[in-house]
Design an enzyme around this catalytic site. Structure first.
Site, PDB file in Angstrom:
ATOM      1  N   GLU A   1      42.467  37.721  -1.085  1.00 28.10           N
ATOM      2  CA  GLU A   1      42.425  38.990  -0.363  1.00 28.10           C
ATOM      3  C   GLU A   1      41.627  40.053  -1.118  1.00 28.10           C
ATOM      4  O   GLU A   1      41.026  40.930  -0.494  1.00 28.10           O
ATOM      5  CB  GLU A   1      43.850  39.496  -0.111  1.00 28.10           C
ATOM      6  CG  GLU A   1      44.691  38.559   0.726  1.00 28.10           C
ATOM      7  CD  GLU A   1      44.015  38.137   2.015  1.00 28.10           C
ATOM      8  OE1 GLU A   1      43.367  38.986   2.650  1.00 28.10           O
ATOM      9  OE2 GLU A   1      44.119  36.945   2.374  1.00 28.10           O
ATOM     10  N   GLU A   2      41.595  39.984  -2.426  1.00 24.97           N
ATOM     11  CA  GLU A   2      40.869  40.986  -3.199  1.00 24.97           C
ATOM     12  C   GLU A   2      39.355  40.790  -3.109  1.00 24.97           C
ATOM     13  O   GLU A   2      38.607  41.731  -2.886  1.00 24.97           O
ATOM     14  CB  GLU A   2      41.294  40.923  -4.677  1.00 24.97           C
ATOM     15  CG  GLU A   2      42.658  41.530  -4.957  1.00 24.97           C
ATOM     16  CD  GLU A   2      42.628  43.054  -4.987  1.00 24.97           C
ATOM     17  OE1 GLU A   2      41.557  43.646  -4.762  1.00 24.97           O
ATOM     18  OE2 GLU A   2      43.684  43.657  -5.238  1.00 24.97           O
ATOM     19  N   SER A   3      38.894  39.567  -3.321  1.00 21.13           N
ATOM     20  CA  SER A   3      37.455  39.326  -3.477  1.00 21.13           C
ATOM     21  C   SER A   3      36.896  38.227  -2.600  1.00 21.13           C
ATOM     22  O   SER A   3      35.689  37.989  -2.624  1.00 21.13           O
ATOM     23  CB  SER A   3      37.160  38.966  -4.934  1.00 21.13           C
ATOM     24  OG  SER A   3      37.764  37.715  -5.266  1.00 21.13           O
TER      25      SER A   3
ATOM     26  N   TYR B   1      47.788  45.367   2.725  1.00 21.03           N
ATOM     27  CA  TYR B   1      47.450  44.499   1.600  1.00 21.03           C
ATOM     28  C   TYR B   1      48.649  43.632   1.209  1.00 21.03           C
ATOM     29  O   TYR B   1      48.510  42.416   1.006  1.00 21.03           O
ATOM     30  CB  TYR B   1      47.005  45.377   0.429  1.00 21.03           C
ATOM     31  CG  TYR B   1      46.750  44.653  -0.866  1.00 21.03           C
ATOM     32  CD1 TYR B   1      45.514  44.083  -1.134  1.00 21.03           C
ATOM     33  CD2 TYR B   1      47.751  44.568  -1.840  1.00 21.03           C
ATOM     34  CE1 TYR B   1      45.276  43.443  -2.338  1.00 21.03           C
ATOM     35  CE2 TYR B   1      47.520  43.931  -3.044  1.00 21.03           C
ATOM     36  CZ  TYR B   1      46.279  43.367  -3.291  1.00 21.03           C
ATOM     37  OH  TYR B   1      46.050  42.729  -4.480  1.00 21.03           O
TER      38      TYR B   1
END
Length: 848
Positions: free
Chosen positions: A708-710, A815
């Site tokens: 999910e971050e990158s 998130y």
């Protein structure tokens, strides 16, 4: 008769497999196939591709940063382009394609399902990695040199004509059409090249060979439904007609292109061609050139257009761009992301605007949106608010979007009351616009932030009553339910959540449907907001609540809400939870299964042939012609699987994520296991295991966080400066690296193992900080410990499920849910037992 997998598939063998389903064509079916969706396919299926081949070596939507540090807490989706995507002649915007067009692939009764063999999209030519990369990047000169230098003995004989086609295609695009003419006769035998692409290529070579009449005939059968590069075919036809002396017919073809709205693919070329035919210097030519200058700045700036217009300007003011022409150009510059130029251009003529009319609305929106994108929030609100009110009944689309962005600008300035009023005016002035429901939803959120919950509930109620089927209805229902619960009206919360479950399709808003299902059960079991740890005394409510929690676990096993439901069940009825059947999402669906009607669509057939020639960018442009409904899981799967083997794996992952947003995994009828393993890859697995080895948490939590971050892009860098796989801010990375006794520079944060090691160490610290509560650790990873501390102070002693919903930052709230969903999905596709982790100790208190 097995083939080498880089050979083309002969038509005769394809027909044999399709019509007979011979054993050599059929894939092995595992005993687990009854659990992975294969058994649910219609019996009438056929297999396409060489299933007997032995696999060998393969030849191979931007978010805004919060203004002034303010979080984005409202609807944060980007405003879509007003005119849609516009590409080059070789990659135009998508157009609708008929679903019932017969490609001639099947004879007699058509199979209901086509099952594609492994490596179905492998290239028919022995293309190495560098050549594939050059083709994908449209580095035509480098690709042409590689294809020309190919050893003829390495080319399977059935693919020789395809080699000629590819070489001709590349030479045309490097400006060497004459050099490609000798390849003309061999193109007819190219079996892999899609028919429309062969026709266009042959026509271009015939034109280069001085045979314009033959070129015209070559293109007679092509229609706008045949291929997305139909505009290029039209341009070739127009030039061939002109070369044949049939000038009036040539102009008719160009006029057909130019009757489409701007911007449209092919129009810049058609405008320049028509201007040349009518004669540079004529009034008609000037009108065409100024249209080109206004709508297609890039093309105009790269062509002789500026010089032509300068010669006109010497004649007087009649031949100089007026403010209306400049408004069009500013609009185009804005859509291209050239915001500073758009701002400067509009400000140069702003005092001349005598609107309101279509052109003034266009100019105001171009200016305001560009200011917004350049983070000039006060200026953007001052431009867009009056524009939205002035454009009512004149330009409904730009008017509504002006008010939306004005509200966003005020929201980011934390001027909640002003933002709410602007959002309400959007719904009031543009009640039939697709953003009217967004306006009421966001107005309610703004009033809630301003401390006026009663007015917020009023707006949300209007929203779901007026727009019950729009895309924001799910969140509207949820906010009404949550607001009712927090006001002590649990029955109202049950009523609103019940409506959401009944009225919102899962594909429209999966998160809110899942939330409604979970909280409906939760409120049946724990109805008292003031005492959320007290279980209901009524045995019927208790029984119904438990059954509903079980249903959440069974129907939405990969969601955060299933994890929360399982945690409650581990306390209330562990035996019933344990008795639930395993989702079996770890089972692959092999081979890819596609409905035959979709397999035969021109876009799919064209994309297939282009991909097997290494022309992946062109193949994806064809697939873009498919609607969300037509994009079957097998179609996206077979193409993205092949892309993931090469340089385009990050793009493939982005496309899969987008597909699953519109097609929730729970609703996939085919290919679910295999598609999920693509969409949730195990990239950097060795580094991930090494980085998490000494930490006491399931590494799949961190795997989900990195996804999910990158999106597993080791070179990722956010607007705020976060870097690498785990998106580390340099200051945080230096602090954590210091704990580890490691020295780190900003550039070293792009090293995969180092980045993951620091990120895992930081996440481990956060887990310890929050007594093992993974949801709070996720929130702190995204928003910082300080903000989590504020939220805990604002809602002390509340259960974990409530804490998640109380997170103020909309971005962080989403998130936490996304990372949790990814964590649980990784567990499911790994076949982890038990199905859900035991998180029951966090049921009644977020912070132990």
């Amino acid at each position: 008769m097995p083939l080498h997998r880089n050979q083309s598939f002969p038509t005769s063998l394809l027909a044999f497999c399709l019509l007979t389903a011979a054993p050599s064509c059929l894939p092995p079916v595992s005993s687990a196939s009854s659990r992975d969706g294969i058994s649910q396919l219609p019996d009438r299926s056929q297999v396409v591709g060489d299933l007997s081949a032995t696999p060998g070596t393969r030849h191979d939507p931007d978010p805004l940063p919060p203004g002034n540090g303010a979080p984005i807490v409202g609807g944060d989706h980007e405003i879509p382009s007003l005119d849609g995507h516009v590409g080059t002649l070789d990659s135009p915007g998508a157009s609708a394609l008929p679903q019932d067009q017969d490609t001639g692939l099947f004879e007699g009764d058509q199979p209901e399902t086509v099952m594609l063999a492994p490596h179905y999209l492998d290239p028919v030519l022995p293309l190495d990695d560098e050549t594939m990369k050059a083709l994908a990047n449209r580095d035509y000169a480098r690709a042409e040199r590689a294809i020309e230098a190919m050893d003829p003995t390495s080319i399977p004989s059935p693919a020789a004509a395809d080699h000629s086609f590819l070489l001709a295609w590349l030479r045309i695009r490097t400006g060497d059409s004459a050099g490609a003419v000798p390849l003309l006769e061999s193109l007819a035998g190219a079996e892999t090249a899609p028919a429309p692409y062969k026709a266009i290529t042959r026509a271009e070579l015939l034109l280069a060979d001085g045979r314009p009449v033959d070129a015209v005939q070559e293109l007679e059968s092509l229609t706008s439904d045949s291929t997305v590069i139909w505009p290029r075919a039209m341009m070739v036809r127009a030039r061939a007609l002109a070369d044949a002396g049939r000038t009036s017919e040539s102009r008719q073809v160009l006029q057909e292109l130019l009757e489409r709205p701007d911007p449209s693919a092919g129009n810049p070329e058609a405008l320049l061609e028509m201007a040349t035919l009518t004669g540079i210097g004529s009034d008609e030519s000037y009108d065409l050139l100024i249209r080109l200058w206004g709508h297609y700045p890039d093309h105009a700036d790269r062509s002789p257009v500026s010089g032509y217009l300068s010669s006109y300007a010497a004649r007087g003011s009649r031949y100089r761009p007026g403010w209306r022409d400049k408004a069009w150009r500013a609009d185009s510059l804005m859509n291209m992301g050239r915001y500073t130029e758009a701002i400067s251009l509009v400000q140069s003529f702003q005092q001349q605007i005598d609107g309101p009319d279509l052109d003034s609305c266009r100019a105001w929106y171009a200016l305001g949106r560009s200011q917004y994108r350049r983070n000039q929030l006060t200026a953007a609100a001052a431009t867009l608010t009056p524009a939205g009110r002035e454009c009512v009944g004149i330009d409904q689309d730009r008017g509504a979007k002006s008010l939306y962005l004005a509200g966003k600008a005020l929201e980011r300035k934390k001027q909640w009351g002003k933002a709410a009023l602007v959002y309400e005016s959007l719904a009031q002035l543009y009640p039939r616009h697709s953003m009217a429901d967004d306006g009421l939803l966001l107005a309610g959120i703004a009033w809630q932030e301003a401390g006026d919950l009663a007015r917020a509930i009023e707006d949300w109620t209007r929203q779901v009553q007026s727009y019950p089927t729009e895309d924001m209805a799910g969140e509207g229902f949820w906010r009404l339910a949550w607001g009712a619960y927090n006001s002590g009206d649990t029955q109202g919360a049950l009523d609103w959540s019940g409506r959401a479950m009944q009225e919102i399709p899962l594909a429209v808003d999966a998160t809110q449907v899942q939330a409604a299902a979970y909280w409906h059960a939760r409120w049946l079991l724990y109805p008292d907001w003031e005492h959320p740890q007290e279980l209901v005394g009524d045995p019927t409510s208790r029984l119904v609540g438990i059954r509903r929690l079980l249903k959440v676990c069974q129907e939405y096993p990969a969601s955060i809400y299933a994890m929360l439901a399982a945690a409650r069940l581990q306390e209330l009825d562990p035996a019933a939870l344990q008795a639930l059947p395993s989702p079996a999402w770890d089972q692959d669906s092999s081979p890819w299964a596609i409905p035959s009607a979709q397999f035969q669509m021109p876009a799919v057939r064209n994309a297939t042939g282009l991909a097997r020639l290494g022309l992946w960018t062109e193949a994806l442009a064809e697939l873009k012609a498919l609607s969300s409904t037509d994009m079957d899981s097998g179609i996206i799967g077979v193409f993205m699987e092949q892309m993931m083997e090469g340089e385009q794996r990050l793009q493939a992952l982005d496309r899969l994520r987008s597909f699953l947003d519109d097609h929730p995994a729970e609703e996939l009828e085919r290919n679910r296991g295999r598609l999920l393993k693509l969409a949730y890859p195990s990239w950097f697995q060795e580094e991930m295991l090494e980085a998490t080895r000494d930490h006491a948490f399931d590494y799949r939590i961190f795997q989900g966080l990195v996804r999910e971050e990158s999106s597993f892009n080791e070179k990722a860098q956010s607007h705020a400066g976060a870097r690498g796989l785990s998106h580390l801010m340099p200051a945080t990375a230096r602090t954590v690296a210091g704990w580890m006794g490691v020295s780190v520079s900003n550039s070293r944060l792009f090293d995969a193992l180092l980045n993951l090691s620091i990120g895992a160490r930081y996440f481990s610290y956060l887990l310890e900080r929050y007594k093992g509560n993974p949801f709070m650790a996720m929130a702190a990873y995204n928003a910082g410990e300080g903000n989590v501390g504020k939220w805990l102070s604002a809602h002390p002693g509340r259960p974990t499920d409530e804490f998640i919903e109380y997170i103020v930052f909309r971005e962080t709230r989403r998130y936490v849910k996304r990372v949790s969903n990814s964590w649980q999905t990784y567990r499911l596709i790994d076949g982890e037992e038990p199905t859900f982790p035991d998180l029951s100790r966090f049921n009644h208190k977020a912070m132990l």
